[in-house]
Design a protein around this motif. Sequence first.
Motif, PDB file in Angstrom:
ATOM      1  N   LEU A 171      41.128 119.744 134.667  1.00  0.00           N
ATOM      2  CA  LEU A 171      40.745 119.583 133.270  1.00  0.00           C
ATOM      3  C   LEU A 171      41.941 119.530 132.341  1.00  0.00           C
ATOM      4  N   GLU A 172      43.095 119.974 132.835  1.00  0.00           N
ATOM      5  CA  GLU A 172      44.283 119.916 131.978  1.00  0.00           C
ATOM      6  C   GLU A 172      45.024 118.608 132.101  1.00  0.00           C
ATOM      7  N   SER A 173      44.603 117.759 133.010  1.00  0.00           N
ATOM      8  CA  SER A 173      45.395 116.553 133.259  1.00  0.00           C
ATOM      9  C   SER A 173      45.176 115.537 132.159  1.00  0.00           C
ATOM     10  N   ARG A 174      46.119 114.603 132.087  1.00  0.00           N
ATOM     11  CA  ARG A 174      46.023 113.565 131.068  1.00  0.00           C
ATOM     12  C   ARG A 174      44.777 112.725 131.282  1.00  0.00           C
ATOM     13  N   ILE A 175      44.477 112.479 132.568  1.00  0.00           N
ATOM     14  CA  ILE A 175      43.361 111.585 132.839  1.00  0.00           C
ATOM     15  C   ILE A 175      42.055 112.212 132.395  1.00  0.00           C
ATOM     16  N   ALA A 176      41.919 113.510 132.609  1.00  0.00           N
ATOM     17  CA  ALA A 176      40.664 114.151 132.218  1.00  0.00           C
ATOM     18  C   ALA A 176      40.484 114.052 130.714  1.00  0.00           C
ATOM     19  N   LYS A 177      41.578 114.178 129.995  1.00  0.00           N
ATOM     20  CA  LYS A 177      41.463 114.105 128.534  1.00  0.00           C
ATOM     21  C   LYS A 177      41.133 112.685 128.097  1.00  0.00           C
ATOM     22  N   LEU A 178      41.743 111.706 128.761  1.00  0.00           N
ATOM     23  CA  LEU A 178      41.472 110.326 128.362  1.00  0.00           C
ATOM     24  C   LEU A 178      40.029 109.950 128.641  1.00  0.00           C
ATOM     25  N   LYS A 179      39.479 110.505 129.713  1.00  0.00           N
ATOM     26  CA  LYS A 179      38.099 110.159 130.040  1.00  0.00           C
ATOM     27  C   LYS A 179      37.134 110.705 128.995  1.00  0.00           C
ATOM     28  N   GLN A 180      37.602 111.700 128.232  1.00  0.00           N
ATOM     29  CA  GLN A 180      36.726 112.252 127.202  1.00  0.00           C
ATOM     30  C   GLN A 180      36.736 111.406 125.939  1.00  0.00           C
ATOM     31  N   SER A 181      37.650 110.467 125.870  1.00  0.00           N
ATOM     32  CA  SER A 181      37.799 109.720 124.624  1.00  0.00           C
ATOM     33  C   SER A 181      36.561 108.876 124.355  1.00  0.00           C
ATOM     34  N   PRO A 182      36.162 108.737 123.093  1.00  0.00           N
ATOM     35  CA  PRO A 182      35.017 107.863 122.797  1.00  0.00           C
ATOM     36  C   PRO A 182      35.318 106.404 123.096  1.00  0.00           C
ATOM     37  N   ARG A 183      36.600 106.063 123.123  1.00  0.00           N
ATOM     38  CA  ARG A 183      36.946 104.667 123.430  1.00  0.00           C
ATOM     39  C   ARG A 183      36.789 104.357 124.908  1.00  0.00           C
ATOM     40  N   ASN A 184      36.641 105.378 125.708  1.00  0.00           N
ATOM     41  CA  ASN A 184      36.612 105.189 127.146  1.00  0.00           C
ATOM     42  C   ASN A 184      35.304 104.533 127.588  1.00  0.00           C
ATOM     43  N   TYR A 185      35.387 103.397 128.259  1.00  0.00           N
ATOM     44  CA  TYR A 185      34.167 102.759 128.743  1.00  0.00           C
ATOM     45  C   TYR A 185      34.424 102.213 130.135  1.00  0.00           C
ATOM     46  N   ALA A 186      33.353 102.044 130.871  1.00  0.00           N
ATOM     47  CA  ALA A 186      33.469 101.479 132.212  1.00  0.00           C
ATOM     48  C   ALA A 186      33.061 100.015 132.149  1.00  0.00           C
TER      49      ALA A 186
END
Lengths: 986, 486
Positions: A936-951
Amino acid sequence: MIQITKKLTGKKYWRSLDQVYQAPEFQDWLNREFPGEAAEMHDEPSRRNILKLMGASFALGGLTACRRPVEHILPFSKGVENFIHGKPLYYNTVMSLGGTAVGLTAETNEGRPTKIEGNPSHGWSLGGTRGYHQASVLSLYDPNRAGVVLNEGKNSDWNAFAGHIQNLQGSFGNGAGLRFLSEPLNSPSFAAVKKHALTRFPAAKWIEYSAIQTNATAQPVIPRIAFDKAAVVVALDSDFLGLDDTSVLAVKEFVRGRKITNEDSPVMNRLYTIEPQFTVTGAAADHRYRIKSSEVGAYASALLSAIQSQSNPLKVVGQGSADKAIAAIAKDLLANRGKSVVVTGPRQPAAVHQIVHQLNQALGNVGPVVTYLKTASEQTRPQIDAFKELAGEMANGQVNTLVIMAWNPAFTAPADLEFEASLKKVANTIYLAQDVDETAAASKWVIPAAHFLESWGDATAPDGTASIQQPTIQPIHDGKSPAELVAAITGYKDQKAYDIVRNYWLPTLSGGEAAWKKALHDGILPAAANTGTTTPTFHTSVASPPAASGFEVLFVPSWSVFDGRFVNNAWLQEAPDPITKLTWDNAALLSPATAKKLGVGLGDVISIERNGRKVEGPVMVQPGQADDTIVIPVGYGRTKVGHVGEGTGFNAYKIRTSDSFGFGTGFNVTKTGRTYPLARTQEFDYQEEPKLIGFQSDVSRPIVREATIEEFKKEPNFANEMVEHPPLRSLYGDYDYSRGQQWAMAIDLNACIGCNACMIACVAENNIGVVGKEQVARGREMHWIRLDRYYTGSVEEPQAVTAPITCMQCETAPCENVCPVAATVHSPEGLNDMVYNRCVGTRYCSNNCPYKVRRFNFLNWHLNEAEVTKMVYNPEVTVRMRGVMEKCTYCVQRIQNAKIQARTENRRWLKDGEVTPACAQACPAECITFGNVNDLESRIAKLKQSPRNYAMLAELNTKPRTTYLAKLRNPNPELQPANAVEEHRG
Amino acid sequence: MADLAIRDPHVSPVLVEGNPSLHEVTTDVAQIVEGINRKVPKEWYMALALTGGLTMILFAMLGYLVFTGIGVWGNNQPVGWAWDITNFVFWIGIGHAGTLISAILFLFRQKWRTSINRFAEAMTLFAVACALIYPLFHTGRPWRAAYWLLPLPNTHLSVWPNFRSPLVWDVFAVSTYATVSALFWYVGLIPDLATMRDRAKGLAQKIYGALSLGWRGSARHWRNYEMAYLILAGVSTPLVLSVHSVVSFDFATSVLPGWHTTIFPPYFVAGAIFSGFAMVVTLMVIARWAFQLQHLVTLKHLENMNKIMLATGTIVGYAYATEFFIAWYSGNPYERFTFINRAFGPYSWAYWTMISCNVISPQFFWFKKLRTSIPFMFILSIFVNIGMWFERFVIIATSLHRDFLPSSWGYFVPTYVDMLTFLGTFGLFLTLFLFFVRFLPMIAVSEVKGMMANEAMHSAVHGTAHGPDIHAPAPVSEPVSGGLHK
């Protein structure tokens, strides 16, 4: 009749004559287990006998331990220091291209370099690289490299050359007929050799020349622009994110202003590009306008007056077109005094650079954002003037000995100077050749050049940081470095490159030997900081191309071959141009309106002519290009080149003259009626579905999702709301991925510029095969990561977005279900594993992949590969045979190595950033983030929380592990661009 | 001329013309085989030279493919499957007609099937043989695919094929189909092989004898035969529906728009029967002319087959319409675009060929004049097969070449290897047919005679004058067997 067949068992041998004669005693003997008498005990069992037997068996019991006598053998344990068989060694070095040094780290396996990474400590790399650096390792193993000293075309050797030099020494005199032609210098030790040469031969001249002009300002300064300090950037015919800067620093700094760090109050810089060609900088721009190259000067002047007349209130008039935007741009710049910058590129004449400097001065940018750093080069005249003078002297027979260390000047020289013909008039031409090219064919002596990965040298970055270039492998062909060549000719005190470099630096280092070792280890040397100046001078004496009717031709470097030196590098040839997606060739790019006017389309061959010089080449239509302008990447059409580069493209240098080094005016174009096949990796350029019939509704597929920053502020979740779909449920229960390390990737579309570094890094890391032009045209290129470029908006004034697409490692992968032999399976850490040796090649997985990221080996791509080329392969990755499917693995070999390493350190959990796939590591914009999404501390986990994040294609319920951060643009609210972003709903 | 107006459902129309005796039926068919073998006509050799040449080309192309790679075909990214799977489905589809005639029409007691079922079943077997080439050779490593697709125990403990994959279902379905069809065909052949044995001499007699498994025509033999035939027909019947449904699952279970649709199983089965019957008509028209079998394979038989073609062709046309409707009704933009692209995109030429051949052409068979015209039905049946080939090609290539991400859109162009391989499979098919025609009775004589005898009994019982008078010259009480008449 039934016949019992005799069973054949071979000859029967008798043990003794007794057997033959069937003696009864012998029969007895034969049938005993031990022919001796051991089986019998003659005495009856008595107490004494039993005890005897017990004692004997006790004593003899130990005999079971008896075995052959032990002989010790000794392994050859005299290994190489620091070398653990099977583990790579890393060496820091540096590569210079176009006069810019980028620090690199070379990964070597078994004593040979196989992969290049950026050196994070080097200011002009910061860990990233360009495609050229990634591909440089393949050039090292080029089978067509110059390997032998040639004397008038016949094989010779260095000793013969040395003897010839001895003979020449007398004729040098004070050097009146001696000339040195080199690339722009940024090597201090080489500069020392040069100084010695010019001291010894005072009348000799040293000319610096490169086919791609990187500095039109003043020598010896180049602009150093801190893009991360600019909130507004105006690029006037400047591809600073692309080829106008072969280092990655501009990208790194600019992208810092593009990435959203705080999503609650996002802040982005703003980029305006006004350019004739469509560059990656134009693709990244918030506003892009197209004007002809010859009009850039006028535009800059208009902008300058708008800035200077700030007393008049600026009114923004109209919308969209370049002229009307001047007021808005000026207003924006004025609002950002001291934190904005106007830049222009090397193709523009010095007069334009001067205007741009005045603009920056008026805006107070000079100092905070723009400084001019002293270059290591000492050439104070414009490069073209010096070169013209040299050509003139050669034609007049004033040059006796010409030492050429610049790359292939006979090919790249302006056509009006007739350099190749003049070469023949020089008595002694000595050429330090990378390969046996056009200049080598015209030179008397050809000395093979050492590749930077196999020779000693050094280079300084613009800010003064020096790096030692250390070899990573013994020279494959006994090549020489430029310093060695000049040292040999001029009798420098050191003759070997190692001595030249070391004996230059060691006295300057205060720590002595330890400091030298540290410099080699770190890849950088603290050197005298390069002080900047704020008052450069401009060579406005160099004339700009005159205004003329007819077509303008823009001569641009090529993403693949740069100025032509990489024509034989297959990785670069096959990497598509980021904007045109063309491989293996160059083309004459025309705007849609111009193409229509001429009545030509893709592949039609046109003839471009001016003043009796002409060249023919195929057309490609480029949306967004200025009208009546032909953009031609240079470097193709070489005649003397290896088998990789043979027959690729046409030679634009034939029509480039000394007054049109960047662009030229007054060209005529005629159709020839012929066609030429062009191989592109992407043939369809829009997310909008083509209109095939009238009743079709307009549908734009929401693949690369984009909005303006204002829209994002209002609606942060816009990316995920672009597609409506029913709840995604699967018939099968979902696998529980909440435990263990789960690998995932996020790609920030705000940062990606489409530069191909990731593509070539992936090819280098994963031993991906090169298929050649015909197969690319058939659609069989093997790149595991590709850069999809889509245009949006109108054909004349489009915008472009680029998205890197790799295997999405879907949690519910459509490919896994359909493989009949279970050759693609899912790992517990979330990777889709491709098992090459199980694959039978039905290609169903590729058919079922909606992202089309799987690549099939249709033919044997490694057939007849030269032995030396095989040295480039990464031993950690299989080389796949034909008939087998392959795809991105998130660099599973790196993940496994990191896990093994962690295991030896008694931990299982990898730290964030401990493993980075090749693409993420190479990216100059750092747009790819990889890591463990359960950390949960990793950069990727934080980026996945972003509202801009889409699949991408989430509605298919593939649950991809690679997701995207939607692209945002920051348009000027006062400018309603003609290329407004369309809203996608539903 | 056959009387087709049926008033009394108990009375079947005339299916054997010219009122031959049972013996004449036997000799008519057997003498074809014996005549050819007595003195092989040069036409047979010429035909064999042609088809054998094509077969050699097939082997050469396959050899080139295996040694060089799939790249010698035109397949690419995104079109991973093109002519290879099109041809596979084409040939498997053709085979379904034979099984339908043999099995389903048997269970429905359609007596007219007896003249055509052997021929059609042979066609099925040869079509399946041609089809099976493709799943093996379209793989990148066929030397591995040959056994890794089968659930064979191996040293790797639990490395089985992936049973979730439709390609594995294909393996089972098609191999079952091939096995059952072969068995069914062979069992049906036994009485006729015995006839051939009884008429033959020398080596021929020995071979026919071995193949006829000691058939004596006794009541027990006949009872076992009828039972086996019935069971095999029962087993084959679901195969008609299941095999092509499983083949359609190759597409239906994927995610691609244009493939991912539940209509595929019935649509494919109907299409298979459609194309199969068309191939039977094509071949039968030639065979009955070449071997003077017009009285056994009457116009009635051909007309019935044309009616089936009309029915299944209409179903196929309806399926096209349904697909289009659902693509629009679903609102799924990918699905909609796929269908618009099919009709108006770069492959529209293939699409409209398909429509005109499959939807428009069978409708001509509403007109009796046309469905009883030999030249017309011959040409039409060829059009239908062309159309059905294009249907598979359109399904495969258009869905693949433009799918979800426009950046990966491409185009497929076949190479000469694709084309020659396909042509070569026709060569193999026809070569096998030439051998069939030369060595085996192409009409199921025992079944025809059984049907005739049955008719006679019916006529006698019901006392009508319909039907041929088969009592002359042989008496009714003569046992109807396939073995003892010379």
